[in-house]
Design a protein around this motif. Sequence first.
Motif, PDB file in Angstrom:
ATOM      1  N   LEU A 464      -4.372  -1.017  -1.982  1.00 16.71           N
ATOM      2  CA  LEU A 464      -3.322  -0.008  -2.118  1.00 16.71           C
ATOM      3  C   LEU A 464      -3.825   1.059  -3.078  1.00 16.71           C
ATOM      4  N   LEU A 465      -3.959   2.274  -2.565  1.00 10.81           N
ATOM      5  CA  LEU A 465      -4.477   3.379  -3.384  1.00 10.81           C
ATOM      6  C   LEU A 465      -3.327   4.283  -3.805  1.00 10.81           C
ATOM      7  N   LEU A 466      -3.123   4.407  -5.118  1.00  6.95           N
ATOM      8  CA  LEU A 466      -2.142   5.364  -5.634  1.00  6.95           C
ATOM      9  C   LEU A 466      -2.965   6.485  -6.251  1.00  6.95           C
ATOM     10  N   GLU A 467      -3.185   7.538  -5.499  1.00  5.75           N
ATOM     11  CA  GLU A 467      -4.119   8.577  -5.927  1.00  5.75           C
ATOM     12  C   GLU A 467      -3.485   9.959  -5.872  1.00  5.75           C
ATOM     13  N   ASN A 468      -4.060  10.873  -6.670  1.00  4.10           N
ATOM     14  CA  ASN A 468      -3.609  12.266  -6.650  1.00  4.10           C
ATOM     15  C   ASN A 468      -4.541  13.167  -5.869  1.00  4.10           C
ATOM     16  N   THR A 469      -5.696  12.644  -5.453  1.00  2.00           N
ATOM     17  CA  THR A 469      -6.635  13.492  -4.735  1.00  2.00           C
ATOM     18  C   THR A 469      -6.794  13.021  -3.298  1.00  2.00           C
ATOM     19  N   LEU A 470      -6.984  14.018  -2.387  1.00  3.36           N
ATOM     20  CA  LEU A 470      -7.107  13.643  -0.987  1.00  3.36           C
ATOM     21  C   LEU A 470      -8.552  13.371  -0.580  1.00  3.36           C
ATOM     22  N   GLU A 471      -9.494  14.024  -1.354  1.00  2.79           N
ATOM     23  CA  GLU A 471     -10.913  13.894  -0.975  1.00  2.79           C
ATOM     24  C   GLU A 471     -11.321  12.431  -0.976  1.00  2.79           C
ATOM     25  N   ASP A 472     -12.075  12.030  -0.016  1.00  2.00           N
ATOM     26  CA  ASP A 472     -12.581  10.663   0.131  1.00  2.00           C
ATOM     27  C   ASP A 472     -11.488   9.633   0.373  1.00  2.00           C
ATOM     28  N   THR A 473     -10.322   9.803  -0.250  1.00  2.00           N
ATOM     29  CA  THR A 473      -9.260   8.813  -0.083  1.00  2.00           C
ATOM     30  C   THR A 473      -8.788   8.798   1.363  1.00  2.00           C
ATOM     31  N   ILE A 474      -8.593   9.979   1.939  1.00  2.00           N
ATOM     32  CA  ILE A 474      -8.121  10.059   3.322  1.00  2.00           C
ATOM     33  C   ILE A 474      -9.148   9.441   4.259  1.00  2.00           C
ATOM     34  N   SER A 475     -10.419   9.650   3.971  1.00  2.00           N
ATOM     35  CA  SER A 475     -11.450   9.185   4.914  1.00  2.00           C
ATOM     36  C   SER A 475     -11.532   7.668   4.973  1.00  2.00           C
ATOM     37  N   ILE A 476     -11.084   6.974   3.925  1.00  2.93           N
ATOM     38  CA  ILE A 476     -11.194   5.511   3.963  1.00  2.93           C
ATOM     39  C   ILE A 476      -9.860   4.818   4.272  1.00  2.93           C
ATOM     40  N   ALA A 477      -8.751   5.598   4.181  1.00  2.45           N
ATOM     41  CA  ALA A 477      -7.437   4.967   4.358  1.00  2.45           C
ATOM     42  C   ALA A 477      -7.143   4.654   5.823  1.00  2.45           C
ATOM     43  N   ASP A 478      -6.497   3.530   6.034  1.00  2.98           N
ATOM     44  CA  ASP A 478      -6.023   3.177   7.390  1.00  2.98           C
ATOM     45  C   ASP A 478      -4.639   3.779   7.618  1.00  2.98           C
ATOM     46  N   THR A 479      -3.879   3.852   6.537  1.00  2.00           N
ATOM     47  CA  THR A 479      -2.534   4.440   6.623  1.00  2.00           C
ATOM     48  C   THR A 479      -2.327   5.305   5.387  1.00  2.00           C
ATOM     49  N   MET A 480      -1.608   6.407   5.578  1.00  2.00           N
ATOM     50  CA  MET A 480      -1.263   7.236   4.413  1.00  2.00           C
ATOM     51  C   MET A 480       0.233   7.439   4.395  1.00  2.00           C
ATOM     52  N   TRP A 481       0.820   7.289   3.213  1.00  2.00           N
ATOM     53  CA  TRP A 481       2.247   7.567   3.041  1.00  2.00           C
ATOM     54  C   TRP A 481       2.398   8.704   2.057  1.00  2.00           C
ATOM     55  N   ILE A 482       3.302   9.608   2.370  1.00  2.71           N
ATOM     56  CA  ILE A 482       3.676  10.622   1.385  1.00  2.71           C
ATOM     57  C   ILE A 482       5.067  10.227   0.899  1.00  2.71           C
ATOM     58  N   VAL A 483       5.155   9.985  -0.400  1.00  2.22           N
ATOM     59  CA  VAL A 483       6.412   9.504  -0.983  1.00  2.22           C
ATOM     60  C   VAL A 483       7.102  10.646  -1.711  1.00  2.22           C
ATOM     61  N   ARG A 484       8.383  10.749  -1.471  1.00  2.24           N
ATOM     62  CA  ARG A 484       9.157  11.778  -2.184  1.00  2.24           C
ATOM     63  C   ARG A 484      10.520  11.186  -2.527  1.00  2.24           C
TER      64      ARG A 484
END
Lengths: 509, 309
Positions: A464-484
């Motif tokens: 589970l990645l809780l990150e502020n940057t999209l670089e590299d994180t998006i390329s390895i993620a299987d799923t991405m959630w945007i929480v608001r």
Amino acid sequence: MRKEILQFKNLSIGGASYGKIEQADLFIRRGECHAVAARDYSGQMLAELFQGKTQIIKGTVLVEERQILQNSRDIWGRHKVFYIGAVTTFLHSLNLAENLFLLRRNSLKKVRLNQKAIYHQAEQMLLKYGFQYDVKASVDTLGNVDRLYLSMIRMAQQGARLIVLNNVSYNCSAADRVKLKALIERLKSEGIAFLIIDNHLDVFYEQIDCLILMDKGYIIKKVYGNINLCRESDELLKRTIGNDSMAYEKNSEEKFTVPYNYNQLTVDNQISDNEKNSWHFTKISLNQDQDFHIDLTEGNIIFVANSNVAEQERLWSILSYAEDSKPVIIKNDKILACRNVNDLIRSKIALWGTKGESGHILYNLTIEDNILLPSLKKISSFGGFYQDKAKYIWGEELLFQNDFLEKKEARSQEDILQTIMYKWQLFHPGVLIIYNLLSSVDARMRGWLSEQLQLMAKRGTAILLLENTLEDTISIADTMWIVRDGKVSVSFTKEELITKRNRDIMELL
Amino acid sequence: MVKETRSKLLKVIRQLMHNKINVIIFIIFFLYCIINGYSFYTLSFFRQFMLITIIAAGVFIQMLCGDFDLSFAAQIAASTVLIVLLKRQGFPIGVVLILILAANGVIGVLKGFLIGALRMPSIIMTLALQIIFSKFFEGLTNGNSIMLYEQKALYGNMYFGLFSAALFILLLLVCRFFLHQTYYGKYGRMIGENIELVEKSGLNTTAILIVIHMLASVYFTAAAFLMVSWTGSGSINMGTSYLFKVLAALFLGGVGYRNGKGELSGVIIGSASMVMLVFLILNSGQSLFYETIIEGLIILWSVTICLKK
């Protein structure tokens, strides 16, 4: 002609964790913003100078033509050169106004405290820079970004000549970065100079007046003005370093060798989703109105992004059991009895953040012992008789065969990150929760960490990645959630992440 | 209006729950007094209360900045011996007090310097000082009390009683002023919370610690003076019985152990609880050994609660 604030003349410094800086010539004038671009840790070596952690071996350091003979944070402070790092600490025993006025170099001749005057001055100070905080409120509710702004304002009030910002952007959301840039511009117009050392220099391109390219502790080039040139700093570095870059990259690959046996230790791809282990984190109260929940499956990487940095910090605090309200964790329909972090480790749930204990190693142990530590129970024999632990690590069945482990102690941030990564790889947790790790490192380290995390996921760890940057994180993620506002507002699958551009996703944030 | 009253009531209940040990002691004490017809508003009760509160206020100021002082009891006892010795040499009382104040001030400077500049752990440093003071003065007096033959003890003197009460109130007001109205009070709490951060901010922590320890010494001087005045003697054993009482009073009052937390009201409440507890034990005919055991238990219990918070 602008006045020179800081000047280095043929400066060599040593004693830093990462190495030496040699023959540095630099001058920064009033109101200028200089930034350091480096593909290694040269920027961090420079940052340590302003933290008072290094020694001046050769050359001179002048602040407004006054020479600095010894290097310490106190001496820099007396010359009005201030340093702000990634994590800014305030005192909880004081309210916001008191933190602004008491946590600074004050004359000890002042005895009587005029509380009303402090509140009034604090309000005026914040109004001047366009911030609205309750000056009498506790600082417990302030996020790291708020503390960053307030620290900069506090330094400006102390008459700062130069502010050094080290790796501050990774904690900022898009809106926070806009505020930060506006504040830098405002302070520049008042004559305060900046030296920015950051892994995300693209955030500051409009403010940068001079880009300093560094490599292996040397200043290679300085590029003035022109925003377009600054944007291509990475290309500039490659072109400037020239033929050496290939050798350098090759060396860096050798340094970060993938453990030779690791690739073979993968999850059997024939296992269906129903048979894989699953974790359900529920009763996470990000929002008073509703509970947030996270579902993780063996071998999956989920990236949770949130433009509200305070909310992201709160999510990490809850998951890392730093808050009173704790999540309920269900593994394969069975509730795990976890009351504290030790119980989490016993349940094979690991944490890795940039703040607190999970982001550190034990400095009185060797690298080998640090790597072994959480796994020690599984390796040592019953009855308290310890066998030679090394053979379990260096033997054929297990993971590591590179020269990193010959180092006795971790000196640099790079060593620490490698140690923690190898520690978790050996431990092989069911779930690994990461907070702002990829956001806080440079591009090269980010690439290596991403690779290692993918290998862990292949081996069956849910990440589970809780990150502020999209670089590299998006390329390895299987799923991405945007929480608001405490709930998932948008969700992307792997296929959608491949097709969408970073810019489109940034807009949604 | 109803909401305001309700929120005030909730606040009071929360305070009572926060101080539940003290509340229990108060209730037991008052019930005991009522049942046994014991009148607690005696001079001895208030004298003990004043003494423990004054000493506790001094130790409280030190604990706020993260320093755990184990030498205060020996320092006070040594001061009583010095007061009597100087008085017997014929010095006027005013001069004696100034000299003792100066001596305690020097000890305060020493403590502040050793902790601030040399970074000595306060527990170890003050333990060493306690041993030095107690053994030195024990050697000097052969472990005996020294009497002030020419001066009758002011034990039952009404005017001195009023003077003591006025001194007590003045010292509490000074403490309150120091904590809330001066920079040094704030700096003390800051140092207690995070000394490294305070140093990095550019403040001279050694100088601040010296000032704070010197102020605490004023309270110890006052306590020594009152002890000598009431008993007409000085002894190295005089202060030792107050060591655990004062520490127990501070922990009962919710003073945070090494984290810059605590309020003067807590010190007063804790001191009152401690005095009531001692009176309960003494008047119920129990051995004094139980008193020390109970003090130890209170310290363990209160520190556990503090750490949990």
